[in-house]
Every structure is written in structure tokens, then in C-alpha cells.
Design a protein around this motif. Structure first.
Motif, PDB file in Angstrom:
ATOM      1  N   ILE A 138       0.846  -1.205   0.000  1.00 16.63           N
ATOM      2  CA  ILE A 138       0.000   0.000   0.000  1.00 16.63           C
ATOM      3  C   ILE A 138       0.884   1.259   0.000  1.00 16.63           C
ATOM      4  O   ILE A 138       0.605   2.227  -0.710  1.00 16.63           O
ATOM      5  N   GLU A 139       1.978   1.213   0.757  1.00 20.94           N
ATOM      6  CA  GLU A 139       2.878   2.382   0.783  1.00 20.94           C
ATOM      7  C   GLU A 139       3.514   2.640  -0.577  1.00 20.94           C
ATOM      8  O   GLU A 139       3.894   3.754  -0.899  1.00 20.94           O
ATOM      9  N   ASP A 142       0.988   5.198  -5.450  1.00 27.39           N
ATOM     10  CA  ASP A 142       0.732   6.622  -5.515  1.00 27.39           C
ATOM     11  C   ASP A 142      -0.690   6.759  -6.046  1.00 27.39           C
ATOM     12  O   ASP A 142      -0.897   6.916  -7.241  1.00 27.39           O
ATOM     13  N   GLN A 144      -4.895   8.070  -5.352  1.00 22.50           N
ATOM     14  CA  GLN A 144      -5.853   8.887  -4.593  1.00 22.50           C
ATOM     15  C   GLN A 144      -6.915   8.002  -3.968  1.00 22.50           C
ATOM     16  O   GLN A 144      -7.445   8.267  -2.907  1.00 22.50           O
ATOM     17  N   GLU A 145      -7.235   6.925  -4.690  1.00 24.96           N
ATOM     18  CA  GLU A 145      -8.340   6.067  -4.253  1.00 24.96           C
ATOM     19  C   GLU A 145      -7.901   4.609  -4.357  1.00 24.96           C
ATOM     20  O   GLU A 145      -7.383   4.188  -5.399  1.00 24.96           O
ATOM     21  N   ILE A 146      -8.099   3.843  -3.296  1.00 21.55           N
ATOM     22  CA  ILE A 146      -7.689   2.434  -3.299  1.00 21.55           C
ATOM     23  C   ILE A 146      -8.892   1.566  -2.931  1.00 21.55           C
ATOM     24  O   ILE A 146      -9.568   1.810  -1.916  1.00 21.55           O
ATOM     25  N   SER A 159      -4.843   0.295   6.612  1.00 18.45           N
ATOM     26  CA  SER A 159      -5.245   1.688   6.550  1.00 18.45           C
ATOM     27  C   SER A 159      -4.777   2.421   7.822  1.00 18.45           C
ATOM     28  O   SER A 159      -4.252   3.539   7.755  1.00 18.45           O
ATOM     29  N   THR A 162      -0.894   2.846   7.599  1.00 17.69           N
ATOM     30  CA  THR A 162      -0.336   3.710   6.546  1.00 17.69           C
ATOM     31  C   THR A 162      -0.981   5.094   6.518  1.00 17.69           C
ATOM     32  O   THR A 162      -0.464   5.993   5.853  1.00 17.69           O
ATOM     33  N   LYS A 164      -3.575   5.648   4.933  1.00 23.46           N
ATOM     34  CA  LYS A 164      -4.254   5.799   3.632  1.00 23.46           C
ATOM     35  C   LYS A 164      -5.695   5.321   3.761  1.00 23.46           C
ATOM     36  O   LYS A 164      -5.953   4.230   4.299  1.00 23.46           O
ATOM     37  N   LYS A 165      -6.602   6.140   3.241  1.00 26.10           N
ATOM     38  CA  LYS A 165      -8.020   5.738   3.270  1.00 26.10           C
ATOM     39  C   LYS A 165      -8.256   4.723   2.175  1.00 26.10           C
ATOM     40  O   LYS A 165      -7.780   4.876   1.052  1.00 26.10           O
ATOM     41  N   MET A 166      -8.995   3.677   2.468  1.00 24.57           N
ATOM     42  CA  MET A 166      -9.254   2.658   1.445  1.00 24.57           C
ATOM     43  C   MET A 166     -10.734   2.294   1.467  1.00 24.57           C
ATOM     44  O   MET A 166     -11.375   2.324   2.525  1.00 24.57           O
TER      45      MET A 166
END
Ligand code: 13P
Ligand code: SF4
Length: 307
Positions: A138-139, A142, A144-146, A159, A162, A164-166
Motif C-alpha cells: 500500500i505504501e 501513488d 488517490q483512491e484504493i 489503513s 499507513t 491511507k483511506k481505502m
């Protein structure tokens, strides 16, 4: 070892040589099956081993998606799964069709699939991951949306690690949700010196109580540390065999004896022998699916090499 097992082990060993076969075994398999392995490991290590083996035949002692991954990586080898009923209920919680529908709703999203998924789902994904490399995968993105499929709890854990929103598919492992936080709290009181180690498929409330969140082989490495004398283990019960065998003198306490994956226990010595005799059941991913799925698996292996 019982006489019956010794006879089977001998026959397997002879036939294995004749077929130029390698026996790859997941950490949750029955002890007697782990004992005949050329290699025992987690999903990542097993796929890395499959990718580099010089054998003509891979006997995969694990569940269906693992054998499929070996077939994706080694299209010219015969991949045997000694019992075709050994599936992964979590992998079956999403289909390629349902993933395609989800992708239509999020046309710009990068799709990450847990290796616990079918070849068809991998074919619809941009990159794959295992419990051992999920955070790194995940890191490395690059995006915006996963979209993350199918394990909501692994997704939730990555999530939180990291930031990061998923978007998470609501799948889960029926075995790991049996591991309950209340029991961990009790065991912490009972064994105050013990390290608590859990698998990232566990519920977030369980993960919050852990000293370490690791893949099955990550847990085996952690157990070897000098400072670990007692370990509360939050994963499928089959891992206890390897932990105890490799660390005599240390204490391993399972959080739940009910955390059993029945599919993992379908593979027996008898079935391994029969599969080598009959060269069946074979798992073979079609060329069309393979060519689309290999990109996601290869990208994951590349990120792992860079770990
Ligand atoms: P590991 O890759 O950590 O061995 O996990 C596989 C699995 O199926 C966990 O339930
Ligand atoms: Fe699938 Fe859970 Fe079994 Fe692992 S333990 S193979 S995730 S059902």
C-alpha cells in the motif's frame, strides 16, 4: 510416528523423486503434513518458492488460491492440490463479476487484492498483497483512491498503519473472527510476561491488544527472539505445531482452540500420496486469466524483493 504414517512417508518420498516433485506446505497444515514438506511457510514465501523451484511438479498442501497462485507463476509445471475441496471461504466472498461492478463505481481507483482471492479476482486487480507485505504494497502506491478486497479487517489494519483511506470489501476470515479480545485480556492477566502476537485478519479490537501483528511466518521468526519466552498466539491453531517444534522450552498459548480452518485440515498424507500416484487433482489457471493475473502477482513480488 505411527507405522502407518512411516509407510506413507516412505512411499511419498520415493514417488516424489520419481516425479521430480516439490512439496510446499502452509503453516496451518496438519503436523504430519508439515513434517514431509520440502518447504513450510506463509503465503508470500510459498509463492516465492513456487516461482523459483526447478521441480516439474508442485504438490501444494494448502488451500485453492495458493495452488492457483503457483499455477499463475509456473504455467509449465503441474500443480497438484491433494483435495480440491480445500478452499478459502474468505476468498469466496468476492467474485470477479462483483469486483467489476465495484470498479465501475470507482473508475479511478487502484485495486489491491489480498492473495486470498481467486485467479479471476487477481486478473481484475492492479496489485496483490499478502499479510507479510500488505503495508509495503500500500505504501508503494501513488493513488488517490484504493479499493481493497476481500478482507475488511486486513484492509482496516493496513489503513490504520499507513494512514491511507481505502474502500474495503466486507469480507472476513471465519476462523480469525473467532479470536476474541476478551479472551486476550484474560490471557494477558494470566501470563503477564507473555508477548501477544496476532494475525492481521483478526478483528480491530484484537489487533489493538497485540504487541505484534504478523504473518504466520513472521510469528515463527518473532518466536525465535531471545526475549520471547511465552507467546499468546492469535491465529489459526495449526501454527502451534511449528512454533512448539522450533522452540522447545518456550510456552505458546493459543487464544482460541476454536480457531480452526477446516479447509486447511483436508490435506492428509493419504491424499498427498494419491495425488502423486494419479497426478491429480491438478489446479490449472487458464491462459487468458493467467496473463491478466500475473501482472498483479509479479508487482507484489517486486515490492517484496525491495523490502
Ligand atoms: P499467511 O500468509 O500469514 O500465512 O496467512 C494465510 C492465511 O490464509 C491466513 O488465514
Ligand atoms: Fe482462508 Fe481464513 Fe482459512 Fe486462511 S484461515 S485459508 S483466510 S478461511
Amino acid at each position: 510416528m505411527e507405522n502407518r504414517d512411516a509407510g506413507l512417508v516412505e512411499k511419498i518420498s520415493v514417488l516424489k523423486k520419481k516425479r521430480n516433485a516439490v512439496i510446499l506446505v502452509h503453516n496451518y497444515q496438519l503436523g504430519e503434513v508439515q513434517d514431509i514438506a520440502d518447504f513450510t511457510g506463509d503465503s508470500l514465501e510459498l509463492s516465492q518458492n513456487a516461482a523459483k523451484t526447478g521441480a516439474d511438479v508442485i504438490v501444494f498442501c494448502g488451500v485453492h488460491f495458493m495452488a492457483e497462485t503457483a499455477s499463475i507463476l509456473c504455467p509449465d509445471k503441474v500443480v497438484l492440490l491433494p483435495d480440491l475441496n480445500a478452499g478459502c471461504p474468505m476468498a469466496n466472498m468476492i467474485t470477479a463479476e462483483r469486483l467489476r461492478a465495484m470498479k465501475k463505481e470507482h473508475p479511478h481507483a487502484v485495486v489491491v487484492c489480498y492473495i486470498n482471492s481467486s485467479a479471476e479476482v487477481k486478473a481484475e486487480s492492479n496489485i496483490c498483497c499478502t499479510s507479510a507485505n500488505a503495508v509495503k504494497v500500500i505504501e508503494s502506491l501513488d493513488a488517490q483512491e484504493i479499493l481493497f478486497v476481500p478482507d475488511q479487517y486486513l484492509g482496516h489494519y493496513i489503513s490504520s498503519r499507513t494512514g491511507k483511506k481505502m474502500i474495503l470489501w466486507p469480507g472476513f476470515c471465519p476462523t480469525h473472527v473467532r479470536i476474541q479480545p476478551e479472551r486476550i485480556s484474560e490471557l494477558k492477566r494470566e501470563y503477564p510476561q507473555a508477548k501477544v502476537v496476532v494475525h492481521p485478519e483478526c478483528l480491530p479490537e484484537v489487533i489493538a491488544l497485540a504487541d505484534a501483528v504478523l504473518s504466520t511466518s513472521g510469528m515463527c521468526r518473532y518466536a525465535r527472539r531471545d526475549e520471547v519466552r511465552e507467546m499468546v498466539v492469535g491465529t489459526e491453531i495449526g501454527l502451534m505445531y511449528r512454533l512448539r517444534k522450533e522452540n522447545p522450552g518456550k510456552r505458546f498459548i493459543p487464544v482460541s482452540e476454536q480457531a480452526v480452518c477446516p479447509n486447511m485440515k483436508l490435506i492428509t498424507l493419504e491424499k498427498v500420496l494419491r495425488s502423486l500416484e494419479e497426478m491429480s487433482p491438478e489446479v490449472k489457471v487458464s491462459r487468458e486469466i493467467r496473463l491478466r493475473a500475473i501482472a498483479a502477482v509479479d508487482k507484489m513480488l517486486k515490492v517484496s524483493r525491495e523490502l
